[in-house]
Design a protein around this motif. Structure first.
Motif, PDB file in Angstrom:
ATOM      1  N   THR A 195       0.843  -1.185   0.000  1.00  0.00           N
ATOM      2  CA  THR A 195       0.000   0.000   0.000  1.00  0.00           C
ATOM      3  C   THR A 195       0.879   1.235   0.000  1.00  0.00           C
ATOM      4  O   THR A 195       2.049   1.184   0.419  1.00  0.00           O
ATOM      5  CB  THR A 195      -0.948   0.021   1.222  1.00  0.00           C
ATOM      6  OG1 THR A 195      -1.889   1.093   1.080  1.00  0.00           O
ATOM      7  CG2 THR A 195      -0.171   0.235   2.508  1.00  0.00           C
ATOM      8  N   GLU A 196       0.329   2.330  -0.499  1.00  0.00           N
ATOM      9  CA  GLU A 196       1.035   3.610  -0.493  1.00  0.00           C
ATOM     10  C   GLU A 196       0.723   4.313   0.822  1.00  0.00           C
ATOM     11  O   GLU A 196      -0.438   4.436   1.216  1.00  0.00           O
ATOM     12  CB  GLU A 196       0.587   4.465  -1.678  1.00  0.00           C
ATOM     13  CG  GLU A 196       1.368   5.747  -1.842  1.00  0.00           C
ATOM     14  CD  GLU A 196       1.061   6.455  -3.152  1.00  0.00           C
ATOM     15  OE1 GLU A 196       1.627   7.537  -3.398  1.00  0.00           O
ATOM     16  OE2 GLU A 196       0.248   5.917  -3.939  1.00  0.00           O
ATOM     17  N   THR A 197       1.753   4.772   1.518  1.00  0.00           N
ATOM     18  CA  THR A 197       1.566   5.382   2.835  1.00  0.00           C
ATOM     19  C   THR A 197       1.798   6.888   2.824  1.00  0.00           C
ATOM     20  O   THR A 197       1.585   7.555   3.839  1.00  0.00           O
ATOM     21  CB  THR A 197       2.525   4.744   3.858  1.00  0.00           C
ATOM     22  OG1 THR A 197       3.877   4.867   3.387  1.00  0.00           O
ATOM     23  CG2 THR A 197       2.182   3.279   4.053  1.00  0.00           C
ATOM     24  N   GLY A 198       2.244   7.433   1.711  1.00  0.00           N
ATOM     25  CA  GLY A 198       2.508   8.859   1.618  1.00  0.00           C
ATOM     26  C   GLY A 198       3.052   9.163   0.236  1.00  0.00           C
ATOM     27  O   GLY A 198       3.062   8.306  -0.646  1.00  0.00           O
ATOM     28  N   GLY A 233      10.463  -4.107  -4.677  1.00  0.00           N
ATOM     29  CA  GLY A 233      10.705  -3.005  -5.600  1.00  0.00           C
ATOM     30  C   GLY A 233       9.936  -3.143  -6.899  1.00  0.00           C
ATOM     31  O   GLY A 233       9.366  -2.167  -7.414  1.00  0.00           O
ATOM     32  N   VAL A 234       9.899  -4.356  -7.436  1.00  0.00           N
ATOM     33  CA  VAL A 234       9.187  -4.593  -8.693  1.00  0.00           C
ATOM     34  C   VAL A 234       7.682  -4.423  -8.491  1.00  0.00           C
ATOM     35  O   VAL A 234       6.975  -3.848  -9.333  1.00  0.00           O
ATOM     36  CB  VAL A 234       9.512  -5.996  -9.238  1.00  0.00           C
ATOM     37  CG1 VAL A 234       8.689  -6.297 -10.482  1.00  0.00           C
ATOM     38  CG2 VAL A 234      11.008  -6.099  -9.570  1.00  0.00           C
ATOM     39  N   LEU A 235       7.164  -4.901  -7.363  1.00  0.00           N
ATOM     40  CA  LEU A 235       5.743  -4.761  -7.078  1.00  0.00           C
ATOM     41  C   LEU A 235       5.351  -3.285  -6.970  1.00  0.00           C
ATOM     42  O   LEU A 235       4.320  -2.862  -7.528  1.00  0.00           O
ATOM     43  CB  LEU A 235       5.394  -5.484  -5.780  1.00  0.00           C
ATOM     44  CG  LEU A 235       3.932  -5.362  -5.327  1.00  0.00           C
ATOM     45  CD1 LEU A 235       2.994  -6.023  -6.321  1.00  0.00           C
ATOM     46  CD2 LEU A 235       3.749  -5.959  -3.927  1.00  0.00           C
ATOM     47  N   ILE A 236       6.149  -2.496  -6.277  1.00  0.00           N
ATOM     48  CA  ILE A 236       5.859  -1.066  -6.147  1.00  0.00           C
ATOM     49  C   ILE A 236       5.817  -0.409  -7.525  1.00  0.00           C
ATOM     50  O   ILE A 236       4.938   0.400  -7.827  1.00  0.00           O
ATOM     51  CB  ILE A 236       6.910  -0.389  -5.247  1.00  0.00           C
ATOM     52  CG1 ILE A 236       6.698  -0.819  -3.787  1.00  0.00           C
ATOM     53  CG2 ILE A 236       6.839   1.129  -5.371  1.00  0.00           C
ATOM     54  CD1 ILE A 236       7.808  -0.373  -2.855  1.00  0.00           C
TER      55      ILE A 236
END
Length: 355
Positions: free
Chosen positions: A69-72, A108-111
């Motif tokens: 998930t993105e946190t910021g 890293g690849v997932l992000i």
């Protein structure tokens, strides 16, 4: 210059991961992006792994990340389950260093795919990677698979059209809620067509290809391994205080070569460097290889390591140093991977005795 880890451009049609050639370097993440503050309140799922295409794996069994998930702004948290027994881990007392390198790569690849809108089929080229252990005890294998959280802050680089060309990152890993490791690195991203065009200039049809000597792998106990399938170096040879060996490449290895690649992956080179470093430190300082663990490893990928060329590894071992954070002595080792007098990868390791 950059060398690829084992990420391939796609999952449905596993293509090789690239190593870059003469590409501008990104600004180091550590210089610009702080590690995101505690994300303990963020709920993540550990019930199932993400689709294998999102981490460039062919085998479902080789996928470890489960959620993200993105946190910021440009900060993320990724979940992963660490298997208690895996081929590359061999059920040691600690979660294997190479396993943790793969978890970081997958994060890293997932992000990139899930949060930065990088298209599937793109090629990822790791320029450099540093992974350091901050607490060995946190990596001890317990009575159940561990839940890992990777907190990541990235600094992206885009072209004038807004397409992501790469990013640098810095982050930390918690295992079952305890700080365990820190890492940073940088990678480039190419379209599948751009990667194939770049590699076509390097892969000459005139080369015989794969007609290499069949090197005999070292005795597993000499390099801190138990499974002979996971030994990727020949017996190290000492000469004037330096140690050297040949890289043993097994393209049928189900973890390192989860899918076909057109080069020696960075993941394999780092594991081979670890094995040479462990063997060299054990021999030089009269230590048991099974008592040695990697405290840190930094890899700088300078060029592609080709599959149809012999790769030689050479190591220089330093003396003991006290590590205040780990409360133990470590031994610095510098390892170079060389093909035809060209250093393809330079790696710096710290080896610690920890049981």
């Amino acid at each position: 210059m950059t060398i690829p880890m084992s990420a391939s451009p796609s999952l449905s049609s596993p293509a090789p991961t690239p190593l870059p050639m003469a590409v501008p370097a990104a600004t180091p993440a550590s210089a610009t992006a702080p590690v995101p503050p505690g994300n303990d309140h963020v709920e993540l799922s550990y019930d199932a792994t993400v689709p294998r295409a999102l981490v460039h794996r062919a085998s479902i069994a080789e996928v470890f990340v489960t959620d993200s998930t993105e946190t910021g702004e440009d900060t993320f948290v990724v979940a992963a389950q660490l298997p208690r027994a895996h081929m590359i881990g061999e059920s040691f007392p600690l979660y294997d260093f190479s396993l943790m390198v793969e978890v970081v790569r997958q994060a890293g690849v997932l992000i990139a795919h899930r949060h930065l809108e990088v298209q599937l089929g793109s090629a990822f080229i790791f320029r450099n990677l540093t992974l350091r252990t901050t607490a060995f005890e946190a990596l001890r294998i317990g009575s159940r698979p561990a839940d890992a959280r990777i907190n990541v802050s990235v600094r992206t680089r885009r072209n004038k059209a807004g397409r992501l060309q790469g990013f640098s990152f810095i982050g930390d890993i918690e295992v079952d809620g305890r700080p365990a490791m820190q890492g940073e690195g940088g990678l480039l991203i190419l379209s599948k067509a751009a990667y194939q065009a770049m590699r076509s200039r390097r892969l000459s049809p005139d080369r015989p290809g794969f007609l290499l000597p069949r090197f005999t792998a070292a005795e597993p106990s000499h390099v801190g391994r138990r499974d002979s399938r996971n030994v990727f170096v020949t017996e190290p040879v000492a000469d004037a205080g330096r140690f050297s060996c040949q890289l043993v490449v097994d393209t049928s290895h189900p973890h390192v070569f989860d899918h076909p690649l057109d080069h020696v992956p960075g993941h394999l080179q780092m594991e081979a460097a670890r094995q040479l470093a462990v063997a060299a430190v054990a021999r030089l300082h009269a230590l048991d290889p099974y008592s040695l663990s990697v405290a840190s490893l930094t890899s700088d990928f300078a060029d592609y390591a080709e599959l149809d060329r012999i790769t030689r590894l050479r190591a220089t071992v330093d003396g003991f140093r006290w590590d205040e954070d780990l409360c133990t002595f470590t031994t610095p080792v510098v390892v170079e991977a060389v093909q035809e007098d060209t250093i393809t990868t330079a790696m710096r390791l710290a080896v610690a005795q920890w049981v």
